[in-house]
Every structure is written in C-alpha cells, then in structure tokens.
Write an enzyme that holds these catalytic residues in place. Structure first.
Site, PDB file in Angstrom:
ATOM      1  N   TYR A  30      41.765  47.211  51.353  1.00  0.00           N
ATOM      2  CA  TYR A  30      41.797  47.255  52.820  1.00  0.00           C
ATOM      3  C   TYR A  30      40.658  48.126  53.324  1.00  0.00           C
ATOM      4  O   TYR A  30      39.855  47.720  54.163  1.00  0.00           O
ATOM      5  CB  TYR A  30      43.144  47.790  53.328  1.00  0.00           C
ATOM      6  CG  TYR A  30      43.150  47.945  54.832  1.00  0.00           C
ATOM      7  CD1 TYR A  30      43.106  46.829  55.665  1.00  0.00           C
ATOM      8  CD2 TYR A  30      43.121  49.211  55.432  1.00  0.00           C
ATOM      9  CE1 TYR A  30      43.050  46.966  57.042  1.00  0.00           C
ATOM     10  CE2 TYR A  30      43.064  49.351  56.806  1.00  0.00           C
ATOM     11  CZ  TYR A  30      43.034  48.225  57.601  1.00  0.00           C
ATOM     12  OH  TYR A  30      42.959  48.353  58.973  1.00  0.00           O
ATOM     13  N   MET A  53      36.389  37.258  35.874  1.00  0.00           N
ATOM     14  CA  MET A  53      36.805  38.589  35.389  1.00  0.00           C
ATOM     15  C   MET A  53      37.492  38.494  34.027  1.00  0.00           C
ATOM     16  O   MET A  53      37.248  39.305  33.137  1.00  0.00           O
ATOM     17  CB  MET A  53      37.770  39.233  36.398  1.00  0.00           C
ATOM     18  CG  MET A  53      37.180  39.503  37.756  1.00  0.00           C
ATOM     19  SD  MET A  53      35.871  40.735  37.750  1.00  0.00           S
ATOM     20  CE  MET A  53      36.821  42.249  37.689  1.00  0.00           C
ATOM     21  N   LYS A  55      45.955  48.819  44.793  1.00  0.00           N
ATOM     22  CA  LYS A  55      44.812  47.897  44.807  1.00  0.00           C
ATOM     23  C   LYS A  55      44.579  47.351  46.230  1.00  0.00           C
ATOM     24  O   LYS A  55      43.452  47.304  46.721  1.00  0.00           O
ATOM     25  CB  LYS A  55      45.080  46.761  43.812  1.00  0.00           C
ATOM     26  CG  LYS A  55      44.176  45.557  43.905  1.00  0.00           C
ATOM     27  CD  LYS A  55      42.755  45.831  43.482  1.00  0.00           C
ATOM     28  CE  LYS A  55      41.917  44.575  43.638  1.00  0.00           C
ATOM     29  NZ  LYS A  55      40.502  44.804  43.523  1.00  0.00           N
TER      30      LYS A  55
HETATM   31  P1  NAD Z   1      38.344  33.089  38.812  1.00  0.00           P
HETATM   32  O1  NAD Z   1      38.739  32.012  39.763  1.00  0.00           O
HETATM   33  O2  NAD Z   1      36.901  33.202  38.439  1.00  0.00           O
HETATM   34  O3  NAD Z   1      39.179  32.962  37.466  1.00  0.00           O
HETATM   35  C1  NAD Z   1      40.533  32.622  37.435  1.00  0.00           C
HETATM   36  C2  NAD Z   1      40.804  31.808  36.195  1.00  0.00           C
HETATM   37  O4  NAD Z   1      42.201  31.485  36.184  1.00  0.00           O
HETATM   38  C3  NAD Z   1      40.033  30.489  36.153  1.00  0.00           C
HETATM   39  O5  NAD Z   1      39.356  30.355  34.912  1.00  0.00           O
HETATM   40  C4  NAD Z   1      41.121  29.426  36.302  1.00  0.00           C
HETATM   41  O6  NAD Z   1      40.829  28.245  35.564  1.00  0.00           O
HETATM   42  C5  NAD Z   1      42.316  30.148  35.723  1.00  0.00           C
HETATM   43  N1  NAD Z   1      43.597  29.589  36.158  1.00  0.00           N
HETATM   44  C6  NAD Z   1      43.970  29.195  37.403  1.00  0.00           C
HETATM   45  N2  NAD Z   1      45.243  28.750  37.373  1.00  0.00           N
HETATM   46  C7  NAD Z   1      45.670  28.861  36.090  1.00  0.00           C
HETATM   47  C8  NAD Z   1      46.888  28.560  35.442  1.00  0.00           C
HETATM   48  N3  NAD Z   1      47.920  28.052  36.120  1.00  0.00           N
HETATM   49  N4  NAD Z   1      46.986  28.820  34.124  1.00  0.00           N
HETATM   50  C9  NAD Z   1      45.961  29.362  33.436  1.00  0.00           C
HETATM   51  N5  NAD Z   1      44.768  29.651  33.995  1.00  0.00           N
HETATM   52  C10 NAD Z   1      44.623  29.395  35.312  1.00  0.00           C
HETATM   53  O7  NAD Z   1      38.860  34.461  39.458  1.00  0.00           O
HETATM   54  P2  NAD Z   1      38.385  35.965  39.109  1.00  0.00           P
HETATM   55  O8  NAD Z   1      37.200  36.325  39.956  1.00  0.00           O
HETATM   56  O9  NAD Z   1      38.334  36.128  37.638  1.00  0.00           O
HETATM   57  O10 NAD Z   1      39.623  36.794  39.713  1.00  0.00           O
HETATM   58  C11 NAD Z   1      40.851  36.920  39.038  1.00  0.00           C
HETATM   59  C12 NAD Z   1      41.674  37.968  39.766  1.00  0.00           C
HETATM   60  O11 NAD Z   1      40.975  39.221  39.742  1.00  0.00           O
HETATM   61  C13 NAD Z   1      41.919  37.632  41.249  1.00  0.00           C
HETATM   62  O12 NAD Z   1      43.235  37.975  41.577  1.00  0.00           O
HETATM   63  C14 NAD Z   1      40.888  38.491  41.969  1.00  0.00           C
HETATM   64  O13 NAD Z   1      41.303  38.809  43.286  1.00  0.00           O
HETATM   65  C15 NAD Z   1      40.826  39.712  41.066  1.00  0.00           C
HETATM   66  N6  NAD Z   1      39.547  40.473  41.114  1.00  0.00           N
HETATM   67  C16 NAD Z   1      38.352  39.816  41.133  1.00  0.00           C
HETATM   68  C17 NAD Z   1      37.175  40.566  41.160  1.00  0.00           C
HETATM   69  C18 NAD Z   1      35.820  39.882  41.179  1.00  0.00           C
HETATM   70  O14 NAD Z   1      34.814  40.571  41.427  1.00  0.00           O
HETATM   71  N7  NAD Z   1      35.743  38.579  40.872  1.00  0.00           N
HETATM   72  C19 NAD Z   1      37.215  41.975  41.157  1.00  0.00           C
HETATM   73  C20 NAD Z   1      38.454  42.610  41.099  1.00  0.00           C
HETATM   74  C21 NAD Z   1      39.616  41.844  41.074  1.00  0.00           C
END
Ligand code: NAD
Length: 295
Positions: free
Chosen positions: A178, A12, A173
């Site tokens: 939920y 994201m 959210k």
């Molecule tokens: P992801 O795992 O693809 O990306 C997370 C990123 O954070 C990774 O690139 C990782 O390397 C980085 N990261 C982890 N620890 C870190 C740190 N200590 N310092 C810096 N970077 C760090 O996850 P995502 O799918 O992008 O989701 C991110 C958030 O958005 C989550 O909380 C998720 O629940 C929410 N979300 C996801 C979606 C979806 O469809 N993927 C939709 C809505 C909300």
C-alpha cells in the site's frame, strides 16, 4: 536435504525454485502453463517436472505455492485434484503468493482441519532479488514451528521475518505494498511537476532526497515527533494545508492532475476544522487513527 514440491514457476517462482535446488535440495515442480525456458532451467538444475499435484506431492516434506492470485491458490488447494484431495498429509505447506489476508486465514483453517501445517510467506522486493536469493520474506503461522521452515526460506531470501499468526505475513505484505504503490504515484506526480517547472530533474532529485519528501516520513519526521508522543507544532497542519494548496494551484496552472494531492488535501482540510489545526503535521497519524476509532 529438504524434499520440496514447488507449484507455480513463473517470473518469481522459477528463480526461487532454482535457488532451492542450487542450495542442495531435492525439488519437484508443477505448473501446467509453464514457460519452456523456465521448465528447462529447473530441469537442468536437477528438478523434476510433474504433471499432477499428486505426482508432485509424493514424498515431499514441504510444498510451496507461488501463484498469481488467491483464486489460483484456492484452485491448487481445494480443486478436484488439489492438495487437500490427496491422501498424503505429512508435509508443511507454505503459500508465498500475494493474496488477501482473509484468504490466507480461511485456507489455513482447511489445512488445519486436516492436520497440515500451513504458513503464509509472501515476498517483498523485486525479481532480481528472487534471482540473487535476497528476498524479504514475511511469515505468518505457528511461531513454534517457524524454525521448521526458516532454513528452507533462507535459500530464497536474505531476510526471513516472523510477523505473527496465520495471515500476518499476507497482512504485512499488503501494508508494505500500500505504502510503496501509493508513493510511486506521488513520486511520479512530483517529478512531472519538476519537469513542467523547468527545474533540472537531477538537481530536484538530489534536493528531494535530502528532505522528508524523498527520505520518507518514517525515516525523518515521525521518529522525532508523533512516534515519541510529541505532537507540539514544529510544522503545523494548517501550514501543511496551505503549502499543499500552493502545490495544487501550481499543478492546475501547469495543467497537471495531482490526484494524490487532491486526495490527501481532504484529510488536511478535515483536520483544519479541529484542534489538530495547530498541531505538528505528524499528528495526522493520530488524526487518522481517531477517525477510525483506534484512539
Ligand atoms: P507469474 O504470472 O509470472 O507466475 C505465476 C506462475 O503460476 C505462472 O508460471 C503460471 O503458469 C502459474 N500458475 C497459474 N495458475 C496455476 C495453477 N493453477 N497451478 C500451477 N501453476 C499455476 O507471476 P509472478 O510475477 O511470479 O508472481 C507470483 C506471485 O508473487 C504473485 O502473487 C505476485 O503478486 C507476487 N510477487 C511478484 C513480484 C514480481 O516482481 N513479479 C514481486 C513480489 C511478489
């Protein structure tokens, strides 16, 4: 032009950061575990890759985190080299990760104690919306300062909605998730029942999307009844209980575990022992509130 620091450029975060850049802003990004294609995409758009939070923070007006969970957010905020250990304090911090509202609230207290404005602004919708810049963004924090961050959030989302004090974005959210996550299972169970029944799947989907089943109670039954304070019986709870028993019996004959139905029937059975028995099925909203001492 905003000067933005973006932490966490995964599934994201990468397209969200790309949209910030493509709308003419300046962007530093930090992610020690970054995937190379995400890194090069943001570099090509003019972003600057930073190897520490200190370097990222430098001259930024806004810092955004988009991390997997609350522990990652706490690490970035409170860790030895984290945001709150840096001497720079004149920026707005926006956490867009989905985390426990209590964590959003406690993290905000720490930022508040250092006079840094924090907002929780998790996103709803899917990765294609992150790419298109059409996310729904749910914001919690100081209402008087909402306008400070809204234009930046609008580079990533088509709907940026103020929900209330700190923690309210995270709460909204979780509430949204939920409902959609549970209804995903009841949808899957229902369509499994359809396939087992031999009824054409396309026909069933067409029919289901014309009733409260597929249109959703918030679109169909609730606005007509309980939300208008009318719980006089249209469709009685006791009849809903009877019909749910029929569906569970059919599931049992077909060998399909209807777990959502088995859980839901407990509430209907409880209500059936009270004066809710002959009220409209939407009165279950009042029944559940009553059980939780809200009325
Ligand atoms: P992801 O795992 O693809 O990306 C997370 C990123 O954070 C990774 O690139 C990782 O390397 C980085 N990261 C982890 N620890 C870190 C740190 N200590 N310092 C810096 N970077 C760090 O996850 P995502 O799918 O992008 O989701 C991110 C958030 O958005 C989550 O909380 C998720 O629940 C929410 N979300 C996801 C979606 C979806 O469809 N993927 C939709 C809505 C909300």
């Amino acid at each position: 032009m905003n000067k933005v620091g973006f932490i966490g450029v995964g599934t994201m975060g990468c397209p969200m950061a790309a949209n910030i850049l493509s709308k003419g802003n300046d962007l530093n990004f930090y992610d020690p575990y970054v995937q190379e294609d995400n890194r090069s995409k943001l570099l090509n758009l003019g972003g600057k890759y930073c190897t520490s939070i200190k370097e990222l923070l430098n001259d930024r007006d806004f810092v955004i985190t988009m991390l997997p969970n609350g522990n990652n957010v706490k690490e970035v905020c409170f860790g030895d080299n984290g945001l709150l250990k840096q001497s720079k304090k004149d920026y707005n911090y926006i956490d867009m990760s989905t985390i426990l509202p209590a964590d959003s609230i406690s993290i905000n207290k720490e930022f508040e104690s250092q006079n840094i404005k924090m907002f929780d602004a998790p996103v709803a919708r899917l990765v294609n919306n992150a790419i298109d810049g059409t996310l729904l963004i749910l914001v919690g924090g100081d209402k008087n300062k909402f306008d400070t961050i809204k234009p930046l959030l609008e580079t990533m989302g088509s709907d940026v909605v103020y929900c209330g004090n700190n923690g309210s974005g995270s709460k909204m959210k979780i509430i949204n998730n939920y409902m959609s996550i549970v209804s995903n299972i009841v949808t899957a169970e229902t369509l499994t029942l359809v396939e087992k029944s031999g009824i054409d799947l396309d026909l069933a989907i067409k029919l289901l999307t014309t009733t409260a089943a597929g249109k959703g109670h918030l679109n169909v039954s609730y606005p007509m009844k309980v939300l208008k304070n009318d719980v006089s019986a249209g469709f009685k709870n006791t009849l809903a209980l009877k019909d749910l028993r029929l569906a569970l019996a059919q599931g049992s004959i077909d060998g399909i575990d209807l777990n959502t139905g088995k859980s839901a029937i407990k509430s209907y059975e409880e209500a059936d022992k009270t004066n809710y028995k002959d009220l409209d099925w939407t009165s279950m909203f009042n029944f559940i509130k009553e059980k939780n001492n809200l009325i």
